[in-house]
Structure formats: structure tokens, C-alpha cells
Scaffold this active site. Sequence first.
Site, PDB file in Angstrom:
ATOM      1  N   THR A 127      75.410 -42.429  52.843  1.00 39.72           N
ATOM      2  CA  THR A 127      75.265 -43.386  51.739  1.00 39.72           C
ATOM      3  C   THR A 127      74.279 -44.503  52.063  1.00 39.72           C
ATOM      4  OG1 THR A 127      76.508 -45.117  50.585  1.00 39.72           O
ATOM      5  CG2 THR A 127      77.357 -44.469  52.699  1.00 39.72           C
ATOM      6  N   ASP A 128      73.713 -45.096  51.011  1.00 43.26           N
ATOM      7  CA  ASP A 128      72.832 -46.256  51.197  1.00 43.26           C
ATOM      8  C   ASP A 128      73.600 -47.479  51.699  1.00 43.26           C
ATOM      9  OD1 ASP A 128      74.236 -46.826  48.831  1.00 43.26           O
ATOM     10  OD2 ASP A 128      72.454 -47.017  47.571  1.00 43.26           O
ATOM     11  N   GLU A 129      74.935 -47.431  51.598  1.00 37.68           N
ATOM     12  CA  GLU A 129      75.715 -48.618  51.959  1.00 37.68           C
ATOM     13  C   GLU A 129      75.661 -48.930  53.452  1.00 37.68           C
ATOM     14  OE1 GLU A 129      79.434 -49.172  49.941  1.00 37.68           O
ATOM     15  OE2 GLU A 129      78.891 -47.768  48.362  1.00 37.68           O
ATOM     16  N   TYR A 151      84.320 -49.197  54.905  1.00 38.21           N
ATOM     17  CA  TYR A 151      83.821 -47.876  54.476  1.00 38.21           C
ATOM     18  C   TYR A 151      82.413 -47.651  55.013  1.00 38.21           C
ATOM     19  CZ  TYR A 151      81.293 -44.631  51.421  1.00 38.21           C
ATOM     20  OH  TYR A 151      80.477 -43.623  50.950  1.00 38.21           O
ATOM     21  N   LYS A 155      80.914 -44.899  57.782  1.00 46.04           N
ATOM     22  CA  LYS A 155      79.850 -43.929  57.471  1.00 46.04           C
ATOM     23  C   LYS A 155      78.678 -44.120  58.440  1.00 46.04           C
ATOM     24  CE  LYS A 155      79.626 -41.264  54.628  1.00 46.04           C
ATOM     25  NZ  LYS A 155      80.108 -39.853  54.525  1.00 46.04           N
TER      26      LYS A 155
HETATM   27  P1  NAD Z   1      85.548 -38.114  46.911  1.00 46.53           P
HETATM   28  O1  NAD Z   1      86.517 -39.154  47.390  1.00 46.53           O
HETATM   29  O2  NAD Z   1      85.511 -37.769  45.474  1.00 46.53           O
HETATM   30  O3  NAD Z   1      85.764 -36.762  47.717  1.00 46.53           O
HETATM   31  C1  NAD Z   1      86.112 -36.716  49.070  1.00 46.53           C
HETATM   32  C2  NAD Z   1      86.742 -35.359  49.339  1.00 46.53           C
HETATM   33  O4  NAD Z   1      86.995 -35.278  50.748  1.00 46.53           O
HETATM   34  C3  NAD Z   1      88.078 -35.157  48.617  1.00 46.53           C
HETATM   35  O5  NAD Z   1      88.120 -33.856  48.048  1.00 46.53           O
HETATM   36  C4  NAD Z   1      89.107 -35.308  49.728  1.00 46.53           C
HETATM   37  O6  NAD Z   1      90.288 -34.568  49.488  1.00 46.53           O
HETATM   38  C5  NAD Z   1      88.327 -34.791  50.925  1.00 46.53           C
HETATM   39  N1  NAD Z   1      88.832 -35.333  52.205  1.00 46.53           N
HETATM   40  C6  NAD Z   1      89.069 -36.635  52.509  1.00 46.53           C
HETATM   41  N2  NAD Z   1      89.561 -36.716  53.758  1.00 46.53           N
HETATM   42  C7  NAD Z   1      89.617 -35.448  54.261  1.00 46.53           C
HETATM   43  C8  NAD Z   1      90.028 -34.893  55.501  1.00 46.53           C
HETATM   44  N3  NAD Z   1      90.503 -35.669  56.494  1.00 46.53           N
HETATM   45  N4  NAD Z   1      89.936 -33.548  55.665  1.00 46.53           N
HETATM   46  C9  NAD Z   1      89.471 -32.746  54.653  1.00 46.53           C
HETATM   47  N5  NAD Z   1      89.076 -33.225  53.462  1.00 46.53           N
HETATM   48  C10 NAD Z   1      89.134 -34.561  53.264  1.00 46.53           C
HETATM   49  O7  NAD Z   1      84.126 -38.647  47.422  1.00 46.53           O
HETATM   50  P2  NAD Z   1      82.667 -38.362  46.844  1.00 46.53           P
HETATM   51  O8  NAD Z   1      82.289 -39.479  45.953  1.00 46.53           O
HETATM   52  O9  NAD Z   1      82.585 -36.968  46.358  1.00 46.53           O
HETATM   53  O10 NAD Z   1      81.811 -38.514  48.171  1.00 46.53           O
HETATM   54  C11 NAD Z   1      81.506 -37.381  48.994  1.00 46.53           C
HETATM   55  C12 NAD Z   1      80.600 -37.824  50.116  1.00 46.53           C
HETATM   56  O11 NAD Z   1      79.400 -38.399  49.587  1.00 46.53           O
HETATM   57  C13 NAD Z   1      81.214 -38.888  51.029  1.00 46.53           C
HETATM   58  O12 NAD Z   1      80.885 -38.575  52.350  1.00 46.53           O
HETATM   59  C14 NAD Z   1      80.547 -40.180  50.583  1.00 46.53           C
HETATM   60  O13 NAD Z   1      80.461 -41.082  51.647  1.00 46.53           O
HETATM   61  C15 NAD Z   1      79.183 -39.672  50.159  1.00 46.53           C
HETATM   62  N6  NAD Z   1      78.479 -40.482  49.137  1.00 46.53           N
HETATM   63  C16 NAD Z   1      79.093 -40.800  47.963  1.00 46.53           C
HETATM   64  C17 NAD Z   1      78.393 -41.523  46.995  1.00 46.53           C
HETATM   65  C18 NAD Z   1      79.019 -41.843  45.657  1.00 46.53           C
HETATM   66  O14 NAD Z   1      78.390 -42.518  44.837  1.00 46.53           O
HETATM   67  N7  NAD Z   1      80.215 -41.373  45.338  1.00 46.53           N
HETATM   68  C19 NAD Z   1      77.092 -41.936  47.246  1.00 46.53           C
HETATM   69  C20 NAD Z   1      76.491 -41.604  48.458  1.00 46.53           C
HETATM   70  C21 NAD Z   1      77.211 -40.870  49.391  1.00 46.53           C
END
Ligand code: NAD
Length: 329
Positions: A127-129, A151, A155
Amino acid sequence: MRILVTGGAGFIGSQFVRAALLGGLPSGPGARVTVLDNLTYSGNEANLAPVRGHEGLTFVHGDIRDRSVVDEVTAGQDAVVHFAAESHVDRSIADASPFVTTNVLGTQVLLDAARRHRVGRFAHVSTDEVYGSIDEGSWTEDAPLAPNSPYAASKAASDLMVLAYHRTHGMDVTVTRCSNNYGRYHFPEKMIPLFVTHLLDGRTVPLYGDGGNVRDWLHVSDHCRGIDLVLHHGRPGEVYHIGGGTELTNRELTGRLLTACGAGWEMVEHVEDRKGHDRRYSLDIGKIRAELGYEPRTGFDAGLADTVAWYRDNRSWWEPLKDKAGIPG
Ligand code: NAD
């Protein structure tokens, strides 16, 4: 290609899986996907309903911190695409411990298994964060990491661990850092789905602080296209930014959401700002554009209209999630 997708039942991971199996990625269809997900509050098998029963999909209910299950599912894979994480900043402020165990320790468990089984590529999704906050201009991939929330710190730690396994063990890794995503199947605690579902229910929405915080909004399908390009063509050991959406203040975004849902500003409640709230994120995407020909495709207006329509038509998906997560109306 045989791909292990961690967190494939979450918002972005499930988009990647649906697109990988149904031909929505630049690399085309034909991938064989194993999802490893322990179905936390934000993981939901219903997110994979459009590909349920697909011959290319295997779902494993397991935790990335569990060495034995990770070892089993990693064997025989050509690539790992690592989405699994605790992902909500507000939850990390309330309790940071699952963020450290899943995001940091879980990533290390996966890296060790991928190394043991000589998996070809490890694509880490970040993430950009991790960069903190920037008042003007945009970060390039070599900007220093200065995360502010637990968070973002977890990351950043996972990114560094992935890059260390490249330098130390010569593993073929990539790291992508993306801006804020929006789209279908987004858990209704994050700003866009929370506001849309509240407004559809005639409830007020909470706007943090002065509403001046700026985020770049990218449609989730564009994020997944970028991840796929990096997975197949990115250089090992490199970080790539994915973004290029639409920069908006939270106040501007709120205005768009009110209009899309046919509501007025009287539905907005100003609430105390989030602790340590980063003011602005902004990514320079020149590298992925120049090296891999990446461009986002979904304009914000069209993407938002599709998202709002989807939430309007899919109450049966989000209503039980809000109740289960105890999200107050
Ligand atoms: P989300 O919370 O919707 O999904 C996370 C998934 O990971 C869920 O299905 C959860 O059950 C699973 N999970 C969590 N802990 C686990 C574990 N210990 N073992 C197995 N599975 C596990 O999140 P998202 O928004 O889909 O984000 C996915 C990735 O993208 C993350 O790594 C996040 O940091 C990154 N990201 C998100 C955004 C955003 O805007 N949402 C932006 C940039 C990066």
C-alpha cells in the site's frame, strides 16, 4: 500457471481470482488458482460465488501463520500472490496485535515456504500508506518508508521482509504499492461502501475531521491488472506503484457519494478525526507505466456509478456483514 492467492476471499484478492479465472487480466485465462484464506470478518466465500465450481479453483480454509497448512499449499505452485492481511487502519488503532502476527509473521511464514518449495515468483501486495503523508508532489518507489498507523507500519515491515528475502536468498520477489481501491465486494466498514450502504438505508454518514484528507481512488480491477503485469513481467526485487486514479478530498468524495445516492449534506455528521490521520497520499506511477505499459482504464465516474448500483442491487451480500461486524447505523 499455478498460483497460490492468499487472502483470495477478501475484497481485492477475490477480484484477482475472479479475473484470473474468467479472463479479466492481461495474462488471459487459464491460471489454476489455489486460494488460502482463513475467513476473518472481512473474508467471505460469497465473494467467490461467480467462480464457485470453476475447475481452475481450489479453496483452502487456512491461516498464513500456520506453517503446516502453508507448507502443504505452497508445494507445486509457480507463483504466490500475497493479499492476505489485516487491512483496516481503524482496527489497527484499536488493537495492533493481529496486524503484526498476520501481516509481518504471516508474510515471513509464506516466504519461508515459497523458498523451500522453490516457487518461481512471490508477488507481495502492499500500500501507499507505508510512506506516511505527503503535502505536495508524489512518491517514487525509492521514497523513504515513514508509516504512521500500526496498519501501515505492519505493511512496511512485510515489504522489507519480502525485499530482504530477495537480497539474502535470491528469491524472485516483487512488491506492488497501490492507492485506495474501490469497487464491488468491498467490506462495508471502509469509507465508500460504508457511506453508500448507510445512505441507501437513509442513515447519516460520519466524516472525519475537516474532510480535507486527500486520497487517490483506483478501481479494484485496475489494481488487479497492475498486479498481473508485475507478476508476469516485473523485474525481480523491484517495487512498483499502482495508482493513477482520481485524487479527491474526503469532503469531495462525500459530495460525489451523496449525489450518487440521491442524498444531501444534512446526512453528513462531522466526527472527531482519526488518530494520526495521514493528510495526503500520492503515488508517482511513471515506473510501471514506462516498464510495463500500465494505464488505469476505469474512469472514476463510471466506476463509482457501477459500484453504487452494485450495492443497491446486492443488499443480501452486505446486510448480514454489517450486522455481523456490529457496524452501527
Ligand atoms: P480485505 O480485508 O478485504 O481482505 C483480506 C483477506 O485476507 C480476507 O479474505 C481475510 O480473511 C484474509 N486474511 C486475513 N488474515 C489472514 C490470515 N492470517 N490467514 C489467511 N487469510 C487471512 O483486504 P483488501 O482490501 O482486499 O486488501 C488486500 C491487500 O491489499 C492487503 O494486503 C492490503 O494491505 C492491500 N491493499 C489494500 C488497499 C485498499 O484500498 N483496500 C490498497 C492498497 C493495498
